[in-house]
Design a protein around this motif. Sequence first.
Motif, PDB file in Angstrom:
ATOM      1  N   GLN A 195       0.841  -1.200   0.000  1.00 24.80           N
ATOM      2  CA  GLN A 195       0.000   0.000   0.000  1.00 24.80           C
ATOM      3  C   GLN A 195       0.876   1.250   0.000  1.00 24.80           C
ATOM      4  O   GLN A 195       1.867   1.338   0.732  1.00 24.80           O
ATOM      5  CB  GLN A 195      -0.902   0.009   1.242  1.00 24.80           C
ATOM      6  N   LEU A 196       0.516   2.241  -0.815  1.00 26.42           N
ATOM      7  CA  LEU A 196       1.301   3.476  -0.890  1.00 26.42           C
ATOM      8  C   LEU A 196       1.210   4.290   0.392  1.00 26.42           C
ATOM      9  O   LEU A 196       2.000   5.209   0.599  1.00 26.42           O
ATOM     10  CB  LEU A 196       0.858   4.313  -2.087  1.00 26.42           C
ATOM     11  N   PHE A 197       0.283   3.936   1.256  1.00 27.60           N
ATOM     12  CA  PHE A 197       0.207   4.516   2.597  1.00 27.60           C
ATOM     13  C   PHE A 197       1.520   4.295   3.344  1.00 27.60           C
ATOM     14  O   PHE A 197       1.925   5.109   4.189  1.00 27.60           O
ATOM     15  CB  PHE A 197      -0.958   3.845   3.347  1.00 27.60           C
ATOM     16  N   ASN A 198       2.209   3.203   3.015  1.00 30.71           N
ATOM     17  CA  ASN A 198       3.423   2.823   3.735  1.00 30.71           C
ATOM     18  C   ASN A 198       4.692   3.481   3.194  1.00 30.71           C
ATOM     19  O   ASN A 198       5.769   3.301   3.769  1.00 30.71           O
ATOM     20  CB  ASN A 198       3.592   1.295   3.681  1.00 30.71           C
ATOM     21  N   VAL A 199       4.582   4.223   2.108  1.00 33.70           N
ATOM     22  CA  VAL A 199       5.770   4.868   1.540  1.00 33.70           C
ATOM     23  C   VAL A 199       6.280   5.930   2.508  1.00 33.70           C
ATOM     24  O   VAL A 199       5.509   6.740   3.042  1.00 33.70           O
ATOM     25  CB  VAL A 199       5.445   5.487   0.170  1.00 33.70           C
ATOM     26  N   GLY A 200       7.585   5.950   2.717  1.00 36.36           N
ATOM     27  CA  GLY A 200       8.169   6.750   3.791  1.00 36.36           C
ATOM     28  C   GLY A 200       7.982   8.243   3.689  1.00 36.36           C
ATOM     29  O   GLY A 200       7.525   8.899   4.628  1.00 36.36           O
ATOM     30  N   THR A 201       8.324   8.848   2.545  1.00 39.53           N
ATOM     31  CA  THR A 201       8.251  10.298   2.429  1.00 39.53           C
ATOM     32  C   THR A 201       7.274  10.696   1.336  1.00 39.53           C
ATOM     33  O   THR A 201       6.973   9.915   0.422  1.00 39.53           O
ATOM     34  CB  THR A 201       9.631  10.907   2.099  1.00 39.53           C
ATOM     35  N   TYR A 202       6.815  11.916   1.424  1.00 37.78           N
ATOM     36  CA  TYR A 202       5.885  12.451   0.421  1.00 37.78           C
ATOM     37  C   TYR A 202       6.554  12.498  -0.944  1.00 37.78           C
ATOM     38  O   TYR A 202       5.925  12.194  -1.969  1.00 37.78           O
ATOM     39  CB  TYR A 202       5.430  13.843   0.857  1.00 37.78           C
ATOM     40  N   GLU A 203       7.818  12.854  -0.998  1.00 41.23           N
ATOM     41  CA  GLU A 203       8.547  12.920  -2.253  1.00 41.23           C
ATOM     42  C   GLU A 203       8.637  11.543  -2.910  1.00 41.23           C
ATOM     43  O   GLU A 203       8.468  11.414  -4.134  1.00 41.23           O
ATOM     44  CB  GLU A 203       9.948  13.494  -2.027  1.00 41.23           C
ATOM     45  N   GLN A 204       8.898  10.514  -2.109  1.00 40.97           N
ATOM     46  CA  GLN A 204       8.935   9.158  -2.645  1.00 40.97           C
ATOM     47  C   GLN A 204       7.560   8.739  -3.160  1.00 40.97           C
ATOM     48  O   GLN A 204       7.440   8.117  -4.225  1.00 40.97           O
ATOM     49  CB  GLN A 204       9.412   8.185  -1.554  1.00 40.97           C
ATOM     50  N   PHE A 205       6.535   9.081  -2.399  1.00 41.79           N
ATOM     51  CA  PHE A 205       5.159   8.765  -2.796  1.00 41.79           C
ATOM     52  C   PHE A 205       4.822   9.396  -4.144  1.00 41.79           C
ATOM     53  O   PHE A 205       4.287   8.741  -5.044  1.00 41.79           O
ATOM     54  CB  PHE A 205       4.192   9.240  -1.701  1.00 41.79           C
ATOM     55  N   MET A 206       5.156  10.682  -4.312  1.00 42.66           N
ATOM     56  CA  MET A 206       4.841  11.371  -5.561  1.00 42.66           C
ATOM     57  C   MET A 206       5.636  10.779  -6.729  1.00 42.66           C
ATOM     58  O   MET A 206       5.123  10.681  -7.853  1.00 42.66           O
ATOM     59  CB  MET A 206       5.135  12.860  -5.436  1.00 42.66           C
ATOM     60  N   SER A 207       6.879  10.369  -6.488  1.00 40.87           N
ATOM     61  CA  SER A 207       7.683   9.760  -7.542  1.00 40.87           C
ATOM     62  C   SER A 207       7.062   8.440  -8.003  1.00 40.87           C
ATOM     63  O   SER A 207       7.014   8.144  -9.209  1.00 40.87           O
ATOM     64  CB  SER A 207       9.110   9.530  -7.038  1.00 40.87           C
ATOM     65  N   ILE A 208       6.578   7.636  -7.051  1.00 40.36           N
ATOM     66  CA  ILE A 208       5.917   6.369  -7.389  1.00 40.36           C
ATOM     67  C   ILE A 208       4.639   6.639  -8.176  1.00 40.36           C
ATOM     68  O   ILE A 208       4.343   5.972  -9.178  1.00 40.36           O
ATOM     69  CB  ILE A 208       5.612   5.564  -6.117  1.00 40.36           C
ATOM     70  N   LEU A 209       3.889   7.645  -7.749  1.00 36.52           N
ATOM     71  CA  LEU A 209       2.653   8.009  -8.452  1.00 36.52           C
ATOM     72  C   LEU A 209       2.959   8.408  -9.892  1.00 36.52           C
ATOM     73  O   LEU A 209       2.241   8.026 -10.826  1.00 36.52           O
ATOM     74  CB  LEU A 209       1.974   9.165  -7.705  1.00 36.52           C
ATOM     75  N   GLY A 210       4.050   9.142 -10.091  1.00 38.00           N
ATOM     76  CA  GLY A 210       4.448   9.527 -11.443  1.00 38.00           C
ATOM     77  C   GLY A 210       4.757   8.328 -12.319  1.00 38.00           C
ATOM     78  O   GLY A 210       4.416   8.310 -13.504  1.00 38.00           O
ATOM     79  N   GLY A 211       5.395   7.306 -11.738  1.00 33.77           N
ATOM     80  CA  GLY A 211       5.679   6.091 -12.501  1.00 33.77           C
ATOM     81  C   GLY A 211       4.406   5.368 -12.916  1.00 33.77           C
ATOM     82  O   GLY A 211       4.324   4.818 -14.024  1.00 33.77           O
ATOM     83  N   ILE A 212       3.403   5.387 -12.046  1.00 31.83           N
ATOM     84  CA  ILE A 212       2.117   4.758 -12.378  1.00 31.83           C
ATOM     85  C   ILE A 212       1.416   5.535 -13.482  1.00 31.83           C
ATOM     86  O   ILE A 212       0.835   4.948 -14.406  1.00 31.83           O
ATOM     87  CB  ILE A 212       1.244   4.657 -11.115  1.00 31.83           C
ATOM     88  N   PHE A 213       1.491   6.867 -13.432  1.00 29.58           N
ATOM     89  CA  PHE A 213       0.903   7.685 -14.510  1.00 29.58           C
ATOM     90  C   PHE A 213       1.598   7.395 -15.844  1.00 29.58           C
ATOM     91  O   PHE A 213       0.958   7.389 -16.897  1.00 29.58           O
ATOM     92  CB  PHE A 213       1.021   9.172 -14.177  1.00 29.58           C
ATOM     93  N   GLN A 214       2.896   7.152 -15.790  1.00 23.50           N
ATOM     94  CA  GLN A 214       3.626   6.836 -17.015  1.00 23.50           C
ATOM     95  C   GLN A 214       3.125   5.518 -17.612  1.00 23.50           C
ATOM     96  O   GLN A 214       2.984   5.392 -18.838  1.00 23.50           O
ATOM     97  CB  GLN A 214       5.122   6.751 -16.731  1.00 23.50           C
TER      98      GLN A 214
END
Length: 331
Positions: A195-214
Amino acid sequence: MAKNEDGLSDSQEIRAYIISTFGFIPSSIMKADWSVRVERAGNKTALDVRKEGPYWGTRFSISDASREHQGDFPHNICRFFLKYLCPEVSENSFFNNGLASVFDPFAGHDSRLSDVSIMGRNYVGYDICHKYMENNRRIATSLTSNKLMDKIPQIELNECDSRFIDTEKYAEKFDFSITSPPFWKAESYGPESGQLFNVGTYEQFMSILGGIFQSCWKTLKDNSFMVVEVNDLRLGTIFYPFHADTIKQLQLAGFSMHDLIICDFGNSFQQIFCSELLRSKTVAKRHSYFLVAQKHIGKTPVFTGQKREELLELAKEMPKLENINPQSSLF
């Protein structure tokens, strides 16, 4: 075009056609109509099936991550976007049944699944939450058993981490995408470690979200649209401009921003328990953002809608409607 009586009459006919088709003149602020619910699919409504599911009756608060997510996606807004931005029929779609296909990388809540199927489009969704997807599978069974439809829209559900979307299988197979991503640590979605709830930092979360958008960009056909519903976050005393950061990630993924619509929810949980507002000097949030992005391989976006002349022809073929209410909803 000359400002004459004929031009004014044509404009009135086109306006009447738009209202009869979409229920209102599309504007940058749309109100969520919580009275709109899922219609009957087979012998049960999707709402009936959801009541039997694991999450019915749980409480939802965007400010308290200890509570499970139960945020509803406004049906009238979802159906508007499906009718406005997604074709009804399509060649070379994923299911090859002549219907347009819609992709949802964060299927979670069943609202979009139900609306896409009810509006006559195929649906493919990804989500890692077992309980949510178990519930979605039950709803999908109900929706695809509707014998009253000429063509039954197909549904495929992938209980899988959205970071691993099969972009080869779905390459350029979808005509539209609509979703609402997780709100990082503002909401809890389930016990799964991915779950992305568990991602440590907001910056890491946004980077993962960007990969999913790609990945979503790769699954969409050229000139197709993706709609992403988000809201800004406040965790403790820290404010995160989630909608602005999501726009950046969509652009980095290859999308061009096409539009932004504000959805007015009508009220806010914080308006009831408002002492915290005065303490923190913040205001009650009663809206969310619908970000509209477009995939286009060329240098400039292509407008795919009807021209004025085509709209006028459609308007003239439309039965005359009297007493049209611009605020009414046909969804």
